[in-house]
Design a protein around this motif. Structure first.
Motif, mmCIF file in Angstrom:
data_model
loop_
_atom_site.group_PDB
_atom_site.id
_atom_site.type_symbol
_atom_site.label_atom_id
_atom_site.label_comp_id
_atom_site.label_asym_id
_atom_site.label_seq_id
_atom_site.Cartn_x
_atom_site.Cartn_y
_atom_site.Cartn_z
ATOM 1 N N GLN A 203 0.842 -1.196 0.000
ATOM 2 C CA GLN A 203 0.000 0.000 0.000
ATOM 3 C C GLN A 203 0.877 1.245 0.000
ATOM 4 N N MET A 204 0.975 1.907 -1.159
ATOM 5 C CA MET A 204 1.767 3.130 -1.264
ATOM 6 C C MET A 204 1.032 4.126 -2.139
ATOM 7 N N PRO A 205 1.315 5.420 -1.941
ATOM 8 C CA PRO A 205 0.714 6.422 -2.829
ATOM 9 C C PRO A 205 1.328 6.361 -4.227
ATOM 10 N N ARG A 206 0.630 6.930 -5.154
ATOM 11 C CA ARG A 206 1.029 7.079 -6.558
ATOM 12 C C ARG A 206 1.122 5.782 -7.331
ATOM 13 N N LEU A 207 1.671 4.712 -6.758
ATOM 14 C CA LEU A 207 1.745 3.423 -7.454
ATOM 15 C C LEU A 207 1.915 2.337 -6.407
#
Length: 132
Positions: free
Chosen positions: A65-69
Motif C-alpha cells: 500500500q503506497m501512494p502514486r503506485l
C-alpha cells in the motif's frame, strides 16, 4: 557477519520502496548492515524513476500500500522488463487475489506480513539471492 560470509555471498543492489519513513529507514539499515547497497524511495512511482536512473537493481523490496503506485503494480512493471527480478513484498493486509496475482507473475518472490521482523527480511533477501 560480513557480506562475504553466510547467506550473503555477494553484495546486492536493492531497490526499497516504502512509504512509512521509519520502516523504510529501519529496513535500509538492516540491509546495509549486511553489506548491500540500498536505494530507498517513498512510493512506487519514485521506484520506477530510481530504476530508470540508477538500475538495474538485483532485488526489489516493496510495501504493498503506497501512494502514486501500489507495490503490486510496481512489481508487474519491473517484471515486464526483468521476469526473473527477485521480489520481497511486505504488507499488513494481504488480499488473497493480490497475492495470487503476484505469485502468477512467476519468478522468485517472498511475501512478508507487517510488522516484519528485520531478521525475516534479511532471511528472505538471502533466500532469494541464492535462487530460492
Amino acid at each position: 557477519m560480513t557480506s562475504q560470509e553466510g547467506p550473503f555471498a555477494r553484495r546486492l543492489r536493492i531497490l526499497l520502496a516504502e512509504d512509512e519513513a521509519l520502516i523504510g529507514l529501519a529496513a535500509e539499515a538492516e540491509l546495509t548492515e549486511h553489506g548491500h547497497e540500498v536505494v530507498l524511495v517513498g512510493d512506487g512511482a519514485a521506484a520506477l524513476e530510481a530504476e530508470a536512473a540508477h538500475g538495474p537493481f538485483d532485488l526489489l523490496v516493496t510495501d504493498m500500500q503506497m501512494p502514486r503506485l501500489r507495490g503490486d503494480a510496481l512489481a508487474r512493471r519491473l517484471r515486464l522488463a526483468r521476469p526473473d527480478l527477485p521480489l520481497v513484498v511486505m504488507s499488513a493486509n494481504h488480499v488473497p487475489e493480490t497475492v495470487a496475482g503476484l505469485r502468477a507473475l512467476g519468478g522468485p518472490i517472498a511475501i512478508l506480513t507487517k510488522p516484519v521482523p528485520f531478521g525475516d527480511l534479511s532471511a528472505a533477501v538471502a533466500r532469494l539471492a541464492q535462487g530460492g
